[in-house]
Design an enzyme around this catalytic site. Structure first.
Site, PDB file in Angstrom:
ATOM      1  N   HIS A 130       0.842  -1.202   0.000  1.00 45.11           N
ATOM      2  CA  HIS A 130       0.000   0.000   0.000  1.00 45.11           C
ATOM      3  C   HIS A 130       0.876   1.250   0.000  1.00 45.11           C
ATOM      4  CE1 HIS A 130      -3.350  -2.649   1.179  1.00 45.11           C
ATOM      5  NE2 HIS A 130      -4.135  -1.684   0.721  1.00 45.11           N
ATOM      6  N   LYS A 182      -0.575   4.868   4.619  1.00 48.64           N
ATOM      7  CA  LYS A 182      -1.464   3.938   5.334  1.00 48.64           C
ATOM      8  C   LYS A 182      -0.973   3.733   6.767  1.00 48.64           C
ATOM      9  CE  LYS A 182      -3.854  -0.486   4.889  1.00 48.64           C
ATOM     10  NZ  LYS A 182      -5.138   0.109   5.282  1.00 48.64           N
TER      11      LYS A 182
HETATM   12  P1  NAD Z   1      -7.663   9.734   4.975  1.00 52.18           P
HETATM   13  O1  NAD Z   1      -6.787  10.016   6.162  1.00 52.18           O
HETATM   14  O2  NAD Z   1      -7.304  10.323   3.660  1.00 52.18           O
HETATM   15  O3  NAD Z   1      -9.176  10.185   5.306  1.00 52.18           O
HETATM   16  C1  NAD Z   1      -9.795  10.082   6.557  1.00 52.18           C
HETATM   17  C2  NAD Z   1     -10.598  11.362   6.754  1.00 52.18           C
HETATM   18  O4  NAD Z   1     -11.400  11.245   7.946  1.00 52.18           O
HETATM   19  C3  NAD Z   1      -9.716  12.602   6.931  1.00 52.18           C
HETATM   20  O5  NAD Z   1     -10.087  13.578   5.978  1.00 52.18           O
HETATM   21  C4  NAD Z   1     -10.056  13.091   8.335  1.00 52.18           C
HETATM   22  O6  NAD Z   1     -10.072  14.506   8.434  1.00 52.18           O
HETATM   23  C5  NAD Z   1     -11.481  12.532   8.507  1.00 52.18           C
HETATM   24  N1  NAD Z   1     -11.924  12.472   9.898  1.00 52.18           N
HETATM   25  C6  NAD Z   1     -11.212  12.111  10.998  1.00 52.18           C
HETATM   26  N2  NAD Z   1     -11.978  12.263  12.097  1.00 52.18           N
HETATM   27  C7  NAD Z   1     -13.178  12.726  11.695  1.00 52.18           C
HETATM   28  C8  NAD Z   1     -14.381  13.095  12.380  1.00 52.18           C
HETATM   29  N3  NAD Z   1     -14.472  12.999  13.710  1.00 52.18           N
HETATM   30  N4  NAD Z   1     -15.432  13.529  11.641  1.00 52.18           N
HETATM   31  C9  NAD Z   1     -15.342  13.640  10.298  1.00 52.18           C
HETATM   32  N5  NAD Z   1     -14.213  13.326   9.602  1.00 52.18           N
HETATM   33  C10 NAD Z   1     -13.161  12.873  10.298  1.00 52.18           C
HETATM   34  O7  NAD Z   1      -7.746   8.143   4.889  1.00 52.18           O
HETATM   35  P2  NAD Z   1      -8.270   7.232   3.670  1.00 52.18           P
HETATM   36  O8  NAD Z   1      -7.103   6.769   2.858  1.00 52.18           O
HETATM   37  O9  NAD Z   1      -9.423   7.900   3.003  1.00 52.18           O
HETATM   38  O10 NAD Z   1      -8.742   5.935   4.485  1.00 52.18           O
HETATM   39  C11 NAD Z   1      -9.715   6.022   5.516  1.00 52.18           C
HETATM   40  C12 NAD Z   1      -9.992   4.613   6.073  1.00 52.18           C
HETATM   41  O11 NAD Z   1     -10.589   3.800   5.054  1.00 52.18           O
HETATM   42  C13 NAD Z   1      -8.726   3.839   6.523  1.00 52.18           C
HETATM   43  O12 NAD Z   1      -9.056   3.067   7.648  1.00 52.18           O
HETATM   44  C14 NAD Z   1      -8.422   2.943   5.316  1.00 52.18           C
HETATM   45  O13 NAD Z   1      -7.677   1.801   5.637  1.00 52.18           O
HETATM   46  C15 NAD Z   1      -9.832   2.604   4.903  1.00 52.18           C
HETATM   47  N6  NAD Z   1      -9.992   2.110   3.521  1.00 52.18           N
HETATM   48  C16 NAD Z   1     -10.881   1.111   3.330  1.00 52.18           C
HETATM   49  C17 NAD Z   1     -11.159   0.654   2.052  1.00 52.18           C
HETATM   50  C18 NAD Z   1     -12.230  -0.386   1.851  1.00 52.18           C
HETATM   51  O14 NAD Z   1     -12.497  -0.794   0.704  1.00 52.18           O
HETATM   52  N7  NAD Z   1     -12.897  -0.840   2.926  1.00 52.18           N
HETATM   53  C19 NAD Z   1     -10.488   1.225   0.945  1.00 52.18           C
HETATM   54  C20 NAD Z   1      -9.586   2.259   1.169  1.00 52.18           C
HETATM   55  C21 NAD Z   1      -9.350   2.721   2.464  1.00 52.18           C
END
Ligand code: NAD
Length: 268
Positions: free
Chosen positions: A156, A160
């Site tokens: 990744h 991450k």
């Molecule tokens: P990222 O850090 O880019 O985004 C997370 C966002 O959440 C940030 O913008 C942050 O400001 C926001 N956030 C944090 N606390 C918050 C709150 N209290 N209220 C509102 N917003 C809040 O991360 P990302 O790459 O987008 O990944 C996010 C999660 O999704 C991770 O756990 C990642 O592993 C997971 N993910 C899952 C899949 C899937 O298919 N299930 C795919 C990609 C990523």
């Protein structure tokens, strides 16, 4: 039309989700939530995501848009997600959860909502990965007890925060379940120094973190004389976002319960 709100709308997945909902004829953007106190509150979420003005502005409190949406999509962080799950249970909303990296305790908390809210929870929302899980089940049943060593390698991007990926762990669980093994007992997550030879039943994990890799998983079944590798490569976050929107449309019509992508895709 399913009215969807996105938590973490300014994040990598949040912005991609805006894009995916804009492209989906059966879903509509009903809200976007940013972190409390964020300077992005008030910004048009279409502009935030680079798809042009859409008329929906980001807010920093879920409560302020409670009447506007049917399903919440949450790709944020474990504690944030658990708070949102409680909110959805209290207000009769459905939720799609993509957040990974939950501890056993956090997973138990999540599971305690299975009779209070309709949720789809999956560490990987891509159709291809979920099909791959089925292929792994078949391969594990045919090879796992016949002298094939099983190793899972995932790569990744450098940002991450959890390892191994939720998808790699899920792959390990599917394989372990197919073989009557327990991943907690047979999973090997680290090898360093004089760690001794490999045991027959272990399921090994290796993690790569580099550059902008969206997500790659290879499961190796290796024995003397041959090696089978089953690989999935995501080339864009759009695959996860489209899967999540599909899950949101699907769960909008479901009763309270905990579902996964196998349920959404009818692969069970
Ligand atoms: P990222 O850090 O880019 O985004 C997370 C966002 O959440 C940030 O913008 C942050 O400001 C926001 N956030 C944090 N606390 C918050 C709150 N209290 N209220 C509102 N917003 C809040 O991360 P990302 O790459 O987008 O990944 C996010 C999660 O999704 C991770 O756990 C990642 O592993 C997971 N993910 C899952 C899949 C899937 O298919 N299930 C795919 C990609 C990523």
């Amino acid at each position: 039309m399913t009215r969807i709100a996105i938590v973490g709308v300014a994040g990598r997945m949040g912005r991609t989700l805006v894009n995916a909902i804009e492209q989906d004829a059966k879903a509509t953007l009903a809200g976007g939530i940013v972190e409390p106190g964020s300077s992005l509150a008030g910004a048009d979420i279409g502009e935030l995501a680079g798809v042009g003005k859409c008329g929906v502005v980001a807010v920093d409190s879920l409560a302020s848009i409670v009447d506007d949406f049917d399903v919440l999509i949450d790709f944020t962080a474990p504690q944030v997600t658990l708070g949102n799950l409680a909110f959805c249970a209290e207000h009769g909303k459905r939720i799609v959860i993509g957040t990974t990296g939950m501890s056993d305790d956090e997973l138990a908390q999540l599971d305690s909502y299975r009779d209070k809210v309709a949720m789809v929870f999956a560490p990987n929302m891509s159709v291809g990965v979920n099909l791959t899980l089925k292929l792994l089940e078949t391969a594990a049943k045919a090879l796992g007890d016949e002298g094939y060593d099983i190793e899972i390698i995932e790569s990744h991007h450098r940002h991450k925060v959890d390892a191994p990926s939720g998808t790699a762990i899920k792959m390990g669980e599917v394989i372990a379940d197919s073989l009557g093994r327990n991943l907690k007992e047979h999973g090997v997550f680290e090898r360093v120094g004089q760690c001794g030879p490999r045991t027959d039943k272990e399921i090994g994990f290796a993690t790569v973190r580099a550059g902008d890799i969206v997500g790659e998983h290879t499961v190796m079944f290796a024995t003397e004389g041959e090696r089978i590798e089953i690989t999935h490569k995501a080339s864009s976050r759009m695959t996860f976002a489209k899967g999540a929107v599909r899950a949101a449309r699907w769960v909008a019509g479901k009763e309270v319960g905990r579902y996964d992508m196998q349920d959404v895709l009818g692969l069970d």
